[in-house]
Design a protein around this motif. Structure first.
Motif, mmCIF file in Angstrom:
data_model
loop_
_atom_site.group_PDB
_atom_site.id
_atom_site.type_symbol
_atom_site.label_atom_id
_atom_site.label_comp_id
_atom_site.label_asym_id
_atom_site.label_seq_id
_atom_site.Cartn_x
_atom_site.Cartn_y
_atom_site.Cartn_z
ATOM 1 N N LEU A 190 -90.878 93.688 50.777
ATOM 2 C CA LEU A 190 -90.022 93.710 49.592
ATOM 3 C C LEU A 190 -89.996 95.084 48.934
ATOM 4 C CD1 LEU A 190 -91.165 90.269 48.191
ATOM 5 C CD2 LEU A 190 -88.821 90.799 48.879
ATOM 6 N N ALA A 191 -91.107 95.821 49.011
ATOM 7 C CA ALA A 191 -91.179 97.136 48.374
ATOM 8 C C ALA A 191 -90.167 98.107 48.975
ATOM 9 C CB ALA A 191 -92.589 97.703 48.489
ATOM 10 N N GLY A 192 -89.776 97.870 50.214
ATOM 11 C CA GLY A 192 -88.805 98.753 50.851
ATOM 12 C C GLY A 192 -87.363 98.374 50.598
ATOM 13 N N VAL A 205 -84.685 85.963 33.088
ATOM 14 C CA VAL A 205 -84.255 86.479 34.389
ATOM 15 C C VAL A 205 -82.814 86.969 34.377
ATOM 16 C CG1 VAL A 205 -85.854 84.948 35.597
ATOM 17 C CG2 VAL A 205 -83.485 84.236 35.298
ATOM 18 N N GLU A 206 -82.086 86.735 33.312
ATOM 19 C CA GLU A 206 -80.673 87.140 33.277
ATOM 20 C C GLU A 206 -80.530 88.640 33.518
ATOM 21 O OE1 GLU A 206 -76.658 86.712 30.493
ATOM 22 O OE2 GLU A 206 -78.566 85.813 29.843
ATOM 23 N N GLY A 207 -79.672 88.982 34.469
ATOM 24 C CA GLY A 207 -79.404 90.369 34.779
ATOM 25 C C GLY A 207 -80.479 91.063 35.597
ATOM 26 N N ARG A 208 -81.509 90.309 36.046
ATOM 27 C CA ARG A 208 -82.617 90.898 36.787
ATOM 28 C C ARG A 208 -82.613 90.383 38.230
ATOM 29 N NH1 ARG A 208 -87.922 90.823 32.966
ATOM 30 N NH2 ARG A 208 -88.448 92.492 34.434
ATOM 31 N N THR A 209 -83.435 90.991 39.070
ATOM 32 C CA THR A 209 -83.641 90.482 40.420
ATOM 33 C C THR A 209 -84.759 89.434 40.361
ATOM 34 O OG1 THR A 209 -82.993 92.582 41.428
ATOM 35 C CG2 THR A 209 -84.257 91.043 42.790
ATOM 36 N N ALA A 246 -79.150 88.891 38.263
ATOM 37 C CA ALA A 246 -78.237 89.792 38.968
ATOM 38 C C ALA A 246 -78.308 89.551 40.466
ATOM 39 C CB ALA A 246 -78.598 91.242 38.651
ATOM 40 N N SER A 247 -79.494 89.183 40.951
ATOM 41 C CA SER A 247 -79.698 88.924 42.368
ATOM 42 C C SER A 247 -80.825 87.903 42.514
ATOM 43 C CB SER A 247 -80.058 90.220 43.094
ATOM 44 O OG SER A 247 -80.252 89.997 44.478
ATOM 45 N N LEU A 248 -80.713 87.046 43.518
ATOM 46 C CA LEU A 248 -81.690 85.987 43.753
ATOM 47 C C LEU A 248 -82.260 86.159 45.157
ATOM 48 C CD1 LEU A 248 -83.042 83.452 42.667
ATOM 49 C CD2 LEU A 248 -81.026 82.144 43.331
ATOM 50 N N VAL A 249 -83.591 86.324 45.229
ATOM 51 C CA VAL A 249 -84.276 86.575 46.493
ATOM 52 C C VAL A 249 -85.316 85.483 46.713
ATOM 53 C CG1 VAL A 249 -85.707 88.201 47.797
ATOM 54 C CG2 VAL A 249 -83.965 89.065 46.210
ATOM 55 N N ASP A 260 -79.232 85.673 47.616
ATOM 56 C CA ASP A 260 -78.622 86.952 48.003
ATOM 57 C C ASP A 260 -79.407 87.609 49.131
ATOM 58 O OD1 ASP A 260 -76.460 87.146 45.900
ATOM 59 O OD2 ASP A 260 -78.228 86.922 44.625
ATOM 60 N N ASP A 261 -80.730 87.390 49.133
ATOM 61 C CA ASP A 261 -81.581 87.893 50.212
ATOM 62 C C ASP A 261 -82.670 86.862 50.491
ATOM 63 O OD1 ASP A 261 -80.898 90.656 51.187
ATOM 64 O OD2 ASP A 261 -80.985 91.072 49.035
#
Length: 214
Positions: A20-22, A125-129, A156-159, A178-179
């Motif tokens: 994930l760090a990459g 979490v709004e607007g965050r990954t 902003a994104s859901l992983v 999203d990922d």
């Protein structure tokens, strides 16, 4: 992908953290599914310098068949109910009935948040990954409800990040995020525990200790 074995949940978390760090994830928040997801999520939160919170989920069972999920309630700034319309139609449960059945499960979510996090408020979490973490996924029923509710909180994104899950579950969950990062997608999957050398059942006390520094 070949099956992998992890020493323990900390090792699985470290391997996920490296992946994930990459990915250059913007403004991340790490959400662990307790209990087993917490030790996996800790090294991820540390590596990403991200806050660590819990994503608490409770199944709402059909009264005559408690193991059959008619809905699920997911903890958050504003707890969300995710309906299983097919089951509700099959057994004749209305939205109002689900609301009534959800109340004791909501109380249990609140109790668990008090036990684990001492009444700390959920991290927005709004607007965050938003990175959802567990120690593995079998059928994905609970995770599916958690993701659906979390999506309504407008990240902003859901992983989704897990050490191991069967191919069919990964395929079913991938469109919901999203990922998706899964280190091992074995062809033959019977349970999560065989992919770990050490996989004990965590206690509430262990989870509470793990969350204190976070």
């Amino acid at each position: 992908m070949d099956s992998a074995r992890f020493r323990d949940r900390d090792d699985a978390g470290a391997q996920l953290a490296s992946r994930l760090a990459g990915m250059n994830l913007a403004d991340p928040v790490v959400l662990a599914l307790p209990r087993g997801g917490v030790p996996v999520a800790r090294p991820i939160a540390k590596a990403l310098d991200a806050p660590l919170d819990l994503l608490l989920v409770r199944k709402i069972g059909v009264p005559s068949q408690p193991e059959l999920a008619a809905a699920a309630i997911v903890d958050g700034e504003h707890p969300e109910i995710v309906f299983n319309r097919d089951v509700m139609s099959l057994v004749g449960l209305s939205d109002d009935a689900i609301d009534d059945l959800a109340q004791p499960e909501l109380w249990e979510l609140e109790r668990r948040r008090r036990v684990y996090l001492k009444d700390r408020k959920p991290v927005p979490v709004e607007g965050r990954t938003a990175i959802v973490v567990d120690d593995g996924i079998a059928t994905g029923t609970t995770v599916r409800a958690a993701l659906a509710a979390l999506r309504r909180r407008n990240p902003a994104s859901l992983v989704l990040a897990v050490p191991v899950a069967p191919d069919e579950t990964v395929a079913a969950l991938r469109p919901l995020v999203d990922d998706l990062v899964c280190l091992s997608i074995p062809r033959d999957f019977y349970a999560i525990s065989p992919f770990y050398e050490e996989f004990h059942q965590l206690t509430d006390a262990e989870v509470t200790r793990m969350l204190e520094p976070a």
